[in-house]
Write a protein that holds these residues in place. Structure first.
Motif, short mmCIF file in Angstrom:
data_model
loop_
_atom_site.label_atom_id
_atom_site.label_comp_id
_atom_site.label_asym_id
_atom_site.label_seq_id
_atom_site.Cartn_x
_atom_site.Cartn_y
_atom_site.Cartn_z
N ALA A 203 -14.85 -6.13 -9.64
CA ALA A 203 -14.64 -4.80 -10.23
C ALA A 203 -15.99 -4.30 -10.70
CB ALA A 203 -13.66 -4.90 -11.40
N ASP A 204 -16.06 -3.08 -11.24
CA ASP A 204 -17.36 -2.62 -11.73
C ASP A 204 -17.73 -3.45 -12.96
OD1 ASP A 204 -16.99 -0.82 -14.31
OD2 ASP A 204 -15.34 -0.37 -12.91
N LYS A 205 -19.06 -3.53 -13.20
CA LYS A 205 -19.54 -4.48 -14.19
C LYS A 205 -18.99 -4.22 -15.59
CE LYS A 205 -23.52 -6.32 -11.71
NZ LYS A 205 -24.98 -6.35 -11.46
N SER A 206 -18.67 -2.94 -15.92
CA SER A 206 -18.12 -2.71 -17.26
C SER A 206 -16.70 -3.25 -17.40
CB SER A 206 -18.23 -1.24 -17.69
OG SER A 206 -17.81 -0.41 -16.68
N ALA A 207 -15.91 -3.17 -16.34
CA ALA A 207 -14.55 -3.73 -16.38
C ALA A 207 -14.62 -5.26 -16.46
CB ALA A 207 -13.75 -3.30 -15.16
N VAL A 208 -15.52 -5.84 -15.69
CA VAL A 208 -15.70 -7.30 -15.71
C VAL A 208 -16.18 -7.75 -17.09
CG1 VAL A 208 -17.08 -9.20 -14.76
CG2 VAL A 208 -16.05 -7.51 -13.24
N ALA A 209 -17.11 -6.99 -17.67
CA ALA A 209 -17.65 -7.33 -18.99
C ALA A 209 -16.55 -7.29 -20.05
CB ALA A 209 -18.78 -6.38 -19.36
N ALA A 210 -15.68 -6.28 -19.98
CA ALA A 210 -14.58 -6.17 -20.96
C ALA A 210 -13.66 -7.38 -20.86
CB ALA A 210 -13.80 -4.87 -20.73
N GLN A 211 -13.39 -7.83 -19.64
CA GLN A 211 -12.53 -9.02 -19.47
C GLN A 211 -13.22 -10.28 -19.97
OE1 GLN A 211 -10.06 -9.45 -15.82
NE2 GLN A 211 -11.14 -7.59 -15.18
N LEU A 212 -14.53 -10.36 -19.74
CA LEU A 212 -15.28 -11.52 -20.23
C LEU A 212 -15.24 -11.58 -21.76
CD1 LEU A 212 -17.08 -13.99 -19.65
CD2 LEU A 212 -19.06 -12.45 -19.77
N VAL A 213 -15.41 -10.43 -22.40
CA VAL A 213 -15.37 -10.35 -23.86
C VAL A 213 -13.99 -10.79 -24.38
CG1 VAL A 213 -15.27 -8.66 -25.76
CG2 VAL A 213 -17.25 -8.72 -24.21
N GLU A 214 -12.93 -10.36 -23.71
CA GLU A 214 -11.57 -10.78 -24.10
C GLU A 214 -11.41 -12.29 -23.97
OE1 GLU A 214 -8.16 -8.89 -23.63
OE2 GLU A 214 -9.01 -6.91 -24.07
N CYS A 215 -11.97 -12.82 -22.89
CA CYS A 215 -11.89 -14.25 -22.64
C CYS A 215 -12.65 -15.03 -23.72
CB CYS A 215 -12.46 -14.53 -21.24
SG CYS A 215 -12.22 -16.21 -20.68
N ILE A 216 -13.83 -14.55 -24.09
CA ILE A 216 -14.62 -15.18 -25.15
C ILE A 216 -13.83 -15.17 -26.46
CG2 ILE A 216 -16.69 -14.90 -26.61
CD1 ILE A 216 -18.14 -13.83 -24.04
N ALA A 217 -13.25 -14.03 -26.79
CA ALA A 217 -12.48 -13.92 -28.05
C ALA A 217 -11.31 -14.90 -28.06
CB ALA A 217 -12.00 -12.49 -28.24
N ARG A 218 -10.62 -15.03 -26.93
CA ARG A 218 -9.48 -15.97 -26.84
C ARG A 218 -9.94 -17.41 -27.00
NH1 ARG A 218 -7.78 -12.87 -22.54
NH2 ARG A 218 -8.52 -14.40 -21.04
N ARG A 219 -11.05 -17.75 -26.36
CA ARG A 219 -11.55 -19.13 -26.44
C ARG A 219 -12.04 -19.46 -27.84
NH1 ARG A 219 -9.17 -22.25 -24.14
NH2 ARG A 219 -10.76 -23.75 -24.73
N MET A 220 -12.67 -18.47 -28.51
CA MET A 220 -13.13 -18.69 -29.89
C MET A 220 -11.94 -18.94 -30.80
SD MET A 220 -16.18 -15.94 -30.36
CE MET A 220 -16.64 -16.47 -32.01
N GLU A 221 -10.87 -18.21 -30.57
CA GLU A 221 -9.64 -18.39 -31.35
C GLU A 221 -9.06 -19.77 -31.11
OE1 GLU A 221 -5.98 -15.37 -31.98
OE2 GLU A 221 -8.07 -14.83 -32.34
N ALA A 222 -9.02 -20.17 -29.83
CA ALA A 222 -8.46 -21.48 -29.48
C ALA A 222 -9.29 -22.61 -30.08
CB ALA A 222 -8.42 -21.62 -27.95
N ALA A 223 -10.62 -22.39 -30.15
CA ALA A 223 -11.52 -23.41 -30.70
C ALA A 223 -11.47 -23.45 -32.23
CB ALA A 223 -12.95 -23.16 -30.22
N GLY A 224 -10.90 -22.38 -32.82
CA GLY A 224 -10.74 -22.33 -34.27
C GLY A 224 -11.96 -21.80 -34.99
#
Ligand code: CTP
Ligand code: CA
Length: 224
Positions: A203-224
């Motif tokens: 996808a365009d880099k801004s859409a990919v970046a938004a998904q990456l940011v969501e993924c980071i936030a989820r992983r940070m939450e999972a890691a506590g």
């Protein structure tokens, strides 16, 4: 407030991002460098900001506008990027290394332009500091995301970097795939962490970046 995709997932977090290439001077008119437009790192900075983060962007030479609300620090060489990152590091919650750092620099940069002479020219290069690995080696470390640009065996190389550099997450580009990477406006990423992973489709880099940011936030939450 509207809760669109990504709104607020990094609210109040401090995020430090590297982007672009580094250029390593041979003499005042020549350099050694990596291919990078900086687009992916700048898109990640904009997406992190849009998700509520306080964003600092350390950028090598690129021709891109600074995303709104982002603090930008311009550097040229890997050594300058290293210094800027460590100066900005205290208090950061997330470090994202999207820069294409030159692995080596000329051992003895020349103060004056070298004149053309002879059939060949050998230049000695010396290893640059690994900014990402050094940040990850700190005792008080933020959540750490690396990038990997690979042409082959993408998952194996990316997981090896994840382990060797002690990262929390790595986002791998498949270099050479149609529509992906470098100067292109589109990208696809394979994201890996120790016990999992996720594909972010082309996808365009801004859409990919938004998904990456969501993924980071989820992983940070999972890691506590
Ligand atoms: N990186 C860094 N400092 C360096 C080299 C790389 O911070 N001196 C970061 C990049 O920003 C990226 C990650 O490390 O997030 C991986 O970069 P890459 O070039 O793929 O890894 P290397 O360890 O340099 O391995 P190689 O180039 O041999 O594949
Ligand atoms: Ca490298």
């Amino acid at each position: 407030a509207a809760r669109g995709a990504g709104a607020g997932v990094l609210q109040g977090r401090r995020v430090l991002i590297t982007a672009g290439p580094t250029l390593e001077d041979i003499d005042p008119v020549r350099f050694v460098g990596n291919r990078s437009s900086g687009k992916m790192g700048f898109a990640v900075a904009a997406a992190a900001r849009a998700a509520g983060a306080e964003v600092t962007l350390v950028s090598g030479p690129v021709s891109l506008p600074t995303p709104d609300g982002v603090t930008r620090i311009d550097v040229r060489s890997a050594q300058q990027m290293h210094q800027a990152v460590f100066a900005a590091l205290p208090g950061q919650d997330v470090f994202i290394a999207a820069a294409a750092v030159a692995d080596y620099r000329p051992a003895e940069p020349l103060a004056q332009k070298r004149k053309k002479a002879g059939e060949t020219w050998q230049i000695d290069l010396v290893l640059n500091p690994d900014i990402l690995a050094e940040v990850a080696a700190r005792p008080q470390r933020p959540f750490i995301v690396g990038f990997a640009a690979e042409t082959n065996d993408v998952e194996a190389h990316a997981r090896d970097k994840l382990r060797r550099k002690r990262l929390d997450m790595i986002a791998a580009n498949h270099v050479g795939q149609p529509g992906c990477g470098f100067e292109s406006c589109d990208n696809a990423l394979s994201v890996y962490w120790q016990d999992g992973g996720e594909e972010i489709a082309l996808a365009d880099k801004s859409a990919v970046a938004a998904q990456l940011v969501e993924c980071i936030a989820r992983r940070m939450e999972a890691a506590g």
